[in-house]
Design a protein around this motif. Structure first.
Motif, PDB file in Angstrom:
ATOM      1  N   UNK A  95      -0.582   3.544  -5.506  1.00  0.00           N
ATOM      2  CA  UNK A  95       0.451   3.212  -4.526  1.00  0.00           C
ATOM      3  C   UNK A  95      -0.216   2.422  -3.397  1.00  0.00           C
ATOM      4  N   UNK A  96      -0.234   1.112  -3.550  1.00  0.00           N
ATOM      5  CA  UNK A  96      -0.886   0.291  -2.528  1.00  0.00           C
ATOM      6  C   UNK A  96       0.091  -0.745  -1.975  1.00  0.00           C
ATOM      7  N   UNK A  97       0.162  -0.783  -0.656  1.00  0.00           N
ATOM      8  CA  UNK A  97       0.982  -1.780   0.038  1.00  0.00           C
ATOM      9  C   UNK A  97       0.085  -2.531   1.005  1.00  0.00           C
ATOM     10  N   UNK A  98       0.136  -3.856   0.928  1.00  0.00           N
ATOM     11  CA  UNK A  98      -0.713  -4.684   1.792  1.00  0.00           C
ATOM     12  C   UNK A  98       0.095  -5.896   2.253  1.00  0.00           C
ATOM     13  N   UNK A  99      -0.014  -6.210   3.532  1.00  0.00           N
ATOM     14  CA  UNK A  99       0.676  -7.390   4.054  1.00  0.00           C
ATOM     15  C   UNK A  99      -0.345  -8.346   4.648  1.00  0.00           C
ATOM     16  N   UNK A 100      -0.206  -9.624   4.322  1.00  0.00           N
ATOM     17  CA  UNK A 100      -1.129 -10.639   4.845  1.00  0.00           C
ATOM     18  C   UNK A 100      -0.337 -11.628   5.707  1.00  0.00           C
ATOM     19  N   UNK A 101      -0.534 -11.574   7.029  1.00  0.00           N
ATOM     20  CA  UNK A 101       0.161 -12.538   7.885  1.00  0.00           C
ATOM     21  C   UNK A 101      -0.461 -13.922   7.744  1.00  0.00           C
ATOM     22  N   UNK A 102       0.358 -14.930   7.914  1.00  0.00           N
ATOM     23  CA  UNK A 102      -0.098 -16.330   7.854  1.00  0.00           C
ATOM     24  C   UNK A 102      -1.251 -16.556   8.847  1.00  0.00           C
ATOM     25  N   UNK A 103      -2.309 -17.189   8.373  1.00  0.00           N
ATOM     26  CA  UNK A 103      -3.398 -17.597   9.268  1.00  0.00           C
ATOM     27  C   UNK A 103      -4.416 -16.516   9.604  1.00  0.00           C
ATOM     28  N   UNK A 104      -4.281 -15.349   9.008  1.00  0.00           N
ATOM     29  CA  UNK A 104      -5.179 -14.239   9.359  1.00  0.00           C
ATOM     30  C   UNK A 104      -6.181 -13.936   8.242  1.00  0.00           C
ATOM     31  N   UNK A 105      -7.221 -13.178   8.620  1.00  0.00           N
ATOM     32  CA  UNK A 105      -8.151 -12.608   7.645  1.00  0.00           C
ATOM     33  C   UNK A 105      -7.828 -11.127   7.543  1.00  0.00           C
ATOM     34  N   UNK A 106      -7.495 -10.697   6.336  1.00  0.00           N
ATOM     35  CA  UNK A 106      -7.207  -9.285   6.089  1.00  0.00           C
ATOM     36  C   UNK A 106      -8.310  -8.761   5.181  1.00  0.00           C
ATOM     37  N   UNK A 113       5.619 -12.737   6.765  1.00  0.00           N
ATOM     38  CA  UNK A 113       4.374 -12.480   6.033  1.00  0.00           C
ATOM     39  C   UNK A 113       4.137 -13.537   4.966  1.00  0.00           C
ATOM     40  N   UNK A 114       2.872 -13.944   4.831  1.00  0.00           N
ATOM     41  CA  UNK A 114       2.543 -14.897   3.770  1.00  0.00           C
ATOM     42  C   UNK A 114       2.572 -14.181   2.416  1.00  0.00           C
ATOM     43  N   UNK A 115       1.878 -13.030   2.363  1.00  0.00           N
ATOM     44  CA  UNK A 115       1.869 -12.257   1.120  1.00  0.00           C
ATOM     45  C   UNK A 115       2.210 -10.804   1.418  1.00  0.00           C
ATOM     46  N   UNK A 116       3.042 -10.246   0.586  1.00  0.00           N
ATOM     47  CA  UNK A 116       3.388  -8.830   0.731  1.00  0.00           C
ATOM     48  C   UNK A 116       3.299  -8.145  -0.616  1.00  0.00           C
ATOM     49  N   UNK A 117       2.525  -7.073  -0.621  1.00  0.00           N
ATOM     50  CA  UNK A 117       2.361  -6.281  -1.827  1.00  0.00           C
ATOM     51  C   UNK A 117       3.001  -4.939  -1.493  1.00  0.00           C
ATOM     52  N   UNK A 118       4.022  -4.558  -2.241  1.00  0.00           N
ATOM     53  CA  UNK A 118       4.759  -3.340  -1.893  1.00  0.00           C
ATOM     54  C   UNK A 118       4.635  -2.272  -2.973  1.00  0.00           C
ATOM     55  N   UNK A 119       3.969  -1.189  -2.623  1.00  0.00           N
ATOM     56  CA  UNK A 119       3.899   0.012  -3.467  1.00  0.00           C
ATOM     57  C   UNK A 119       3.548  -0.293  -4.915  1.00  0.00           C
ATOM     58  N   UNK A 120       2.459  -1.042  -5.092  1.00  0.00           N
ATOM     59  CA  UNK A 120       2.144  -1.421  -6.470  1.00  0.00           C
ATOM     60  C   UNK A 120       1.263  -0.379  -7.173  1.00  0.00           C
ATOM     61  N   UNK A 121       1.383  -0.374  -8.480  1.00  0.00           N
ATOM     62  CA  UNK A 121       0.542   0.459  -9.335  1.00  0.00           C
ATOM     63  C   UNK A 121       0.013  -0.410 -10.471  1.00  0.00           C
ATOM     64  N   UNK A 122      -1.239  -0.139 -10.870  1.00  0.00           N
ATOM     65  CA  UNK A 122      -1.865  -0.855 -11.992  1.00  0.00           C
ATOM     66  C   UNK A 122      -2.598   0.164 -12.859  1.00  0.00           C
ATOM     67  N   UNK A 123      -2.441   0.048 -14.161  1.00  0.00           N
ATOM     68  CA  UNK A 123      -3.170   0.910 -15.092  1.00  0.00           C
ATOM     69  C   UNK A 123      -4.091   0.077 -15.966  1.00  0.00           C
ATOM     70  N   UNK A 124      -5.248   0.664 -16.313  1.00  0.00           N
ATOM     71  CA  UNK A 124      -6.074   0.107 -17.382  1.00  0.00           C
ATOM     72  C   UNK A 124      -5.936   1.121 -18.520  1.00  0.00           C
ATOM     73  N   UNK A 125      -5.139   0.835 -19.519  1.00  0.00           N
ATOM     74  CA  UNK A 125      -4.873   1.830 -20.550  1.00  0.00           C
ATOM     75  C   UNK A 125      -4.273   3.061 -19.900  1.00  0.00           C
TER      76      UNK A 125
END
Ligand code: ATP
Length: 235
Positions: free
Chosen positions: A20-31, A1-13
């Motif tokens: 809980x977001x996980x996203x994988x971006x394979x090389x050369x693809x449009x996701x 995988x070019x980019x892998x986002x595993x079980x991330x969380x983000x807060x604004x205040x």
């Protein structure tokens, strides 16, 4: 995988924008990332490019953790962000805007070559190189924002709502540009309200709902999915 986002969380205040977001971006693809208002699409892209800190999970680019890096270091790794609303520098000329995209690079001859390539891809930007960006149409400003991102020589392009506010014929033009850029080897993460367009362009798709990954799969499969058709394609 070019980019892998595993079980991330983000807060604004105190607001949990992403739980809980996980996203994988394979090389050369449009996701593509689709979802309703406030689902967390923009926040996900901002986390990928280091514009906001994550409070849980991890993000890897070519196997290396990048989630602790400031945005300029993420750019240096090869991730460029075309933000929602373009965010071009309105008082600067077209060419000055393009050059800001290369601000971290020291390879001067290659910067000039890449500038010519951007002008070859977007002849309207070449014609308007000394024009103030403010005076450009919405479609031209979107092209400028894409061109500026390309000037950082990215491996991965993050695009937030590139079709927003543009006439259908311009949206088609931007869509063809995204396909061309991808065909030349650049990987793309595309966030879109226009789910129909996004699912047509993408290889793989994620559906976000209230800060979580609700569904994922090959874009053509999600296009045929009952829930996606009813909720996002208006069919
Ligand atoms: P849209 O398509 O409407 O832009 P989105 O899917 O991109 O939506 P985000 O902009 O990522 O969603 O927002 C996710 C959640 O985080 C929403 O509940 C939103 O209200 C909240 N949020 C976003 N930005 C901020 C901010 N700067 N401060 C506080 N809350 C925010």
């Amino acid at each position: 995988m070019l980019l892998e986002m595993r079980k991330i969380a983000v807060n604004y205040g105190k607001i949990n924008a992403i739980r809980d977001i996980s996203i994988a971006v394979p090389e050369g693809k449009i996701v593509t990332i689709i979802g309703g208002n406030g689902a967390g699409k923009t926040t996900t892209l901002r986390a990928m490019s280091g514009m906001i800190p994550i409070v849980a999970g991890e993000i890897l680019f070519e196997g290396t953790r990048i989630d602790h890096l400031p945005a300029h270091k993420v750019v240096a790794h090869g991730i460029a962000h075309v933000p929602e609303g373009r965010r071009i520098f309105k008082d600067m000329t077209v060419e000055e805007n393009l050059r800001t995209g290369a601000f971290l690079r020291r390879d001067k001859p290659e910067i000039e070559r890449d500038l010519e390539q951007v002008y070859d891809r977007f002849p309207r930007l070449r014609e308007r190189r000394v024009q103030r960006a403010q005076t450009m149409s919405g479609g031209e400003q979107q092209m400028l924002a894409i061109g500026r991102a390309l000037m950082s020589k990215p491996r991965l392009l993050l695009m937030d709502e590139p079709s927003m506010g543009l006439a259908p014929v311009i949206v088609e033009e931007i869509a063809r540009i995204i396909e061309e850029i991808n065909a030349q080897g650049l990987s793309v993460v595309l966030v879109e309200q226009n789910a129909e367009l996004a699912l047509e362009l993408a290889h793989h798709a994620y559906v976000l709902e209230t800060g979580n990954t609700a569904m994922e799969g090959p874009a053509h499969e999600l296009r045929g999915n009952e829930h996606v058709r009813a909720a996002y394609l208006g069919l």
